[in-house]
Design an enzyme around this catalytic site. Structure first.
Site, PDB file in Angstrom:
ATOM      1  N   ASP A  88       0.851  -1.195   0.000  1.00 46.88           N
ATOM      2  CA  ASP A  88       0.000   0.000   0.000  1.00 46.88           C
ATOM      3  C   ASP A  88       0.888   1.247   0.000  1.00 46.88           C
ATOM      4  O   ASP A  88       2.094   1.144   0.173  1.00 46.88           O
ATOM      5  CB  ASP A  88      -0.954   0.007   1.208  1.00 46.88           C
ATOM      6  CG  ASP A  88      -0.278  -0.531   2.438  1.00 46.88           C
ATOM      7  OD1 ASP A  88       0.890  -0.162   2.679  1.00 46.88           O
ATOM      8  OD2 ASP A  88      -0.897  -1.316   3.182  1.00 46.88           O
ATOM      9  N   ASP A  90       1.515   5.010   1.568  1.00 48.45           N
ATOM     10  CA  ASP A  90       1.204   5.946   2.649  1.00 48.45           C
ATOM     11  C   ASP A  90       1.808   7.306   2.333  1.00 48.45           C
ATOM     12  O   ASP A  90       2.892   7.410   1.742  1.00 48.45           O
ATOM     13  CB  ASP A  90       1.780   5.442   3.975  1.00 48.45           C
ATOM     14  CG  ASP A  90       1.155   4.115   4.390  1.00 48.45           C
ATOM     15  OD1 ASP A  90       0.008   3.852   3.984  1.00 48.45           O
ATOM     16  OD2 ASP A  90       1.826   3.341   5.095  1.00 48.45           O
ATOM     17  N   ASP A 166       9.645   3.787  13.280  1.00 47.52           N
ATOM     18  CA  ASP A 166      10.345   2.709  13.977  1.00 47.52           C
ATOM     19  C   ASP A 166      11.756   2.448  13.432  1.00 47.52           C
ATOM     20  O   ASP A 166      12.750   2.739  14.095  1.00 47.52           O
ATOM     21  CB  ASP A 166       9.489   1.429  14.033  1.00 47.52           C
ATOM     22  CG  ASP A 166       8.873   1.037  12.686  1.00 47.52           C
ATOM     23  OD1 ASP A 166       9.158   1.696  11.677  1.00 47.52           O
ATOM     24  OD2 ASP A 166       8.105   0.056  12.663  1.00 47.52           O
TER      25      ASP A 166
HETATM   26  P1  ATP Z   1       4.194  -3.222   5.073  1.00 41.69           P
HETATM   27  O1  ATP Z   1       4.659  -3.180   3.674  1.00 41.69           O
HETATM   28  O2  ATP Z   1       4.371  -4.554   5.647  1.00 41.69           O
HETATM   29  O3  ATP Z   1       2.839  -2.631   5.290  1.00 41.69           O
HETATM   30  P2  ATP Z   1       5.082  -0.799   6.273  1.00 41.69           P
HETATM   31  O4  ATP Z   1       6.459  -0.278   6.509  1.00 41.69           O
HETATM   32  O5  ATP Z   1       4.233  -0.042   5.318  1.00 41.69           O
HETATM   33  O6  ATP Z   1       5.228  -2.304   5.848  1.00 41.69           O
HETATM   34  P3  ATP Z   1       3.037  -0.363   8.211  1.00 41.69           P
HETATM   35  O7  ATP Z   1       2.720  -1.176   9.404  1.00 41.69           O
HETATM   36  O8  ATP Z   1       2.040  -0.291   7.111  1.00 41.69           O
HETATM   37  O9  ATP Z   1       4.410  -0.917   7.678  1.00 41.69           O
HETATM   38  O10 ATP Z   1       3.392   1.094   8.715  1.00 41.69           O
HETATM   39  C1  ATP Z   1       3.633   2.183   7.831  1.00 41.69           C
HETATM   40  C2  ATP Z   1       4.747   3.057   8.377  1.00 41.69           C
HETATM   41  O11 ATP Z   1       4.330   3.656   9.621  1.00 41.69           O
HETATM   42  C3  ATP Z   1       6.023   2.306   8.710  1.00 41.69           C
HETATM   43  O12 ATP Z   1       6.846   2.196   7.574  1.00 41.69           O
HETATM   44  C4  ATP Z   1       6.628   3.149   9.804  1.00 41.69           C
HETATM   45  O13 ATP Z   1       7.310   4.257   9.268  1.00 41.69           O
HETATM   46  C5  ATP Z   1       5.407   3.677  10.559  1.00 41.69           C
HETATM   47  N1  ATP Z   1       5.034   2.804  11.692  1.00 41.69           N
HETATM   48  C6  ATP Z   1       4.094   1.836  11.694  1.00 41.69           C
HETATM   49  N2  ATP Z   1       3.996   1.249  12.880  1.00 41.69           N
HETATM   50  C7  ATP Z   1       4.871   1.864  13.689  1.00 41.69           C
HETATM   51  C8  ATP Z   1       5.222   1.722  15.062  1.00 41.69           C
HETATM   52  N3  ATP Z   1       4.661   0.793  15.825  1.00 41.69           N
HETATM   53  N4  ATP Z   1       6.172   2.563  15.543  1.00 41.69           N
HETATM   54  C9  ATP Z   1       6.730   3.517  14.769  1.00 41.69           C
HETATM   55  N5  ATP Z   1       6.451   3.683  13.480  1.00 41.69           N
HETATM   56  C10 ATP Z   1       5.536   2.876  12.925  1.00 41.69           C
HETATM   57 MG    MG Z   2       2.144  -0.431   4.956  1.00 39.96          MG
END
Ligand code: ATP
Ligand code: MG
Length: 476
Positions: A88, A90, A166
């Site tokens: 997705d 963001d 994170d």
């Molecule tokens: P995926 O492709 O698996 O969705 P993602 O990196 O997009 O990986 P998400 O859980 O969708 O992971 O979160 C989006 C973004 O928000 C992360 O890349 C990170 O920057 C931030 N984020 C999400 N959860 C946390 C957390 N618990 N603490 C700090 N930052 C977070």
């Molecule tokens: Mg994501």
């Protein structure tokens, strides 16, 4: 070949340059984290607009045209740099949620803990988050309980937003103005080095949100990255904090770890980091005691990954049935020793109640999971009437697949599997099976054929339309 891919991904020379953007100090500290902005120009990385969702681009341009700053951020930027397909897209912006809502008719504001704007385009949702701030403004927008952030709606600058994320590799921002990648905390180099590093002091970041420990295991599994040793040692000190994490969030994380195509790798990471024993304590004990259970679990995880790769449906009911089966078995044996009247039923109930208080497995999954388990003992029957009833049971298929899984780990069950497989019209069943890739009774010469083929009044049908597998047994 690899080198070529790598060069294409990151550009031949890493054309980074220190920042001179207004308001950014090249080496400032934000919340005790050194900020050293590197701007990686378009020719220094591989991200092209044609790989970005047109809807995400629409959101970025519209925010920019309204006078806001907006970037693609997080997993999408990381995955595009790795030449993967982002799940997705963001967006991070300086516009407040209400301002975003005002701009987009197709926007809904969600979340109490973290207020976010969701911009809807058919099935696609672009998540738009306002830059999070560091300073607590005293308004109550940020709430901490025992060092854990339970609510965070304090807004700030992009630098503050970066250090609140994170991992360094999750804190990269792609700008549509000049197509550069902006890196405040060294994430670009960490993507190149394929290493997960938390931003800031690891123990503090994990105390703030213990679920980040699971995210460490998940990203290491998903991306095949190594883990900074400082995180590994912080996790070993703090893993028990996960017990206090909300059960609903743990369930969500389990789905992300086990239902996204890298379940086996996630399990192995969790095991190595000793987090599996926090999430599934009884299963962890059972796995240590009996390696056959490990075969069963790893087979289930491999088969789930394969089904996802083949675009077949999967369900948490089957997966959790496998994750908790070793615990049920141990508990049933204990109950039997104690002379309990219903050792299996008691075991099923206590495992379910213990586990759902830890990980909030919804009833629409836990009920079919329990049925899968309960039906296992009925496979021992050879009584005509009971056989017929079991074959007609709506959960027969799932329970049968689970039997196949058990038989894979325990060869003494192969004759039982062969018996049921022959009843369930042999080859069609084998090819439709969840575990079609496992050596089931259909292709094992060593198996003894069923002693006598029973005549049945009604032939059970297990045709290809009645597909089986982790995904088809959702009671919901
Ligand atoms: P995926 O492709 O698996 O969705 P993602 O990196 O997009 O990986 P998400 O859980 O969708 O992971 O979160 C989006 C973004 O928000 C992360 O890349 C990170 O920057 C931030 N984020 C999400 N959860 C946390 C957390 N618990 N603490 C700090 N930052 C977070
Ligand atoms: Mg994501």
């Amino acid at each position: 070949m690899l080198k070529k891919l790598f060069d294409r991904a990151f550009g031949r020379k890493p054309a980074t340059s220190p920042a001179n953007a207004p308001g950014t100090q090249a080496s400032a500290k934000v919340d005790a984290v050194a900020i050293n902005l590197q701007v990686i120009a378009r020719d220094g990385h591989c991200i092209s607009r044609k790989h970005i969702s047109p809807n995400a681009l629409r959101v970025l341009y519209k925010l920019r045209d309204a006078g806001f700053t907006a970037y693609l951020v997080g997993g999408a930027v990381r995955d595009l740099l790795l030449q993967g397909l982002p799940k997705d897209f963001d967006v991070a912006t300086n516009a407040h949620p209400e301002q975003v809502k005002h701009l987009f008719r197709n926007c809904r504001l969600i979340g109490r803990r973290f207020r976010l704007a969701h911009v809807h385009y058919g099935a696609e949702i672009i998540e738009v988050a306002t830059f999070r701030g560091i300073e607590d403004d005293g308004s109550g927008a940020r709430e901490l309980v025992d060092g854990r952030i339970v609510r965070d709606n304090v807004y700030g600058t992009i630098e503050e937003d970066a250090v609140r994320r994170d991992f360094t590799v999750n804190a990269l921002y792609y700008a549509i103005d000049d197509y550069s990648v902006r890196d405040y905390v060294g994430g670009f180099q960490d993507v190149r080095d394929r290493v997960l590093r938390l931003i800031g002091e690891p123990t503090r970041r994990l105390r703030e949100d213990p679920v980040r420990m699971l995210r460490t295991a998940r990203f290491a599994a998903k991306l095949g990255f190594s883990i900074d040793p400082a995180i590994v040692s912080a996790i070993s000190q703090l893993k028990d904090l996960l017990n206090a994490a909300p059960a609903a969030r743990l369930f969500d994380e389990c789905l992300k770890m086990f239902m996204a195509g890298y379940a086996l790798a996630s399990f192995r990471q969790l095991w190595q980091l000793r987090l599996f024993e926090v999430l599934f304590p009884e299963t962890a004990l059972a796995l240590r005691a009996d390696p056959a259970d490990l075969v069963l679990l790893e087979t289930a995880l491999t088969s789930t990954d394969q089904r996802i790769a083949d675009d077949k449906p999967v369900t948490p009911a089957f997966l959790f049935a496998a994750l908790l089966w070793p615990a049920v078995k141990v508990m049933a044996a204990r109950n039997q020793q104690r002379g309990a009247e219903d050792p299996w039923d008691d075991a099923i109930h206590s495992v379910v109640s213990e586990q759902t208080s830890r990980i909030a497995l919804p009833k629409r999954f836990s009920l079919p999971m329990q049925e899968i388990w309960s039906l296992q003992s009925r496979f021992e029957t050879r009584q005509k009437k009971r056989v017929g009833r079991l074959l007609a049971h709506p959960r027969f298929r799932a329970a049968f697949d689970f039997l196949a899984l058990r038989a894979h780990a325990d060869p003494t069950l192969q004759p039982t599997l062969a018996f049921w497989l022959s009843l369930a019209s042999g080859e069609a069943a084998a090819s439709a099976s969840t575990l079609g890739d496992l050596p089931t009774a259909a292709d094992g010469e060593a198996l003894s054929p069923p002693k006598k083929r029973r005549r049945r009044r009604r032939k059970p049908r297990l045709d290809a339309n009645q597909t089986a597998g982790a995904g088809d047994h959702d009671a919901g």
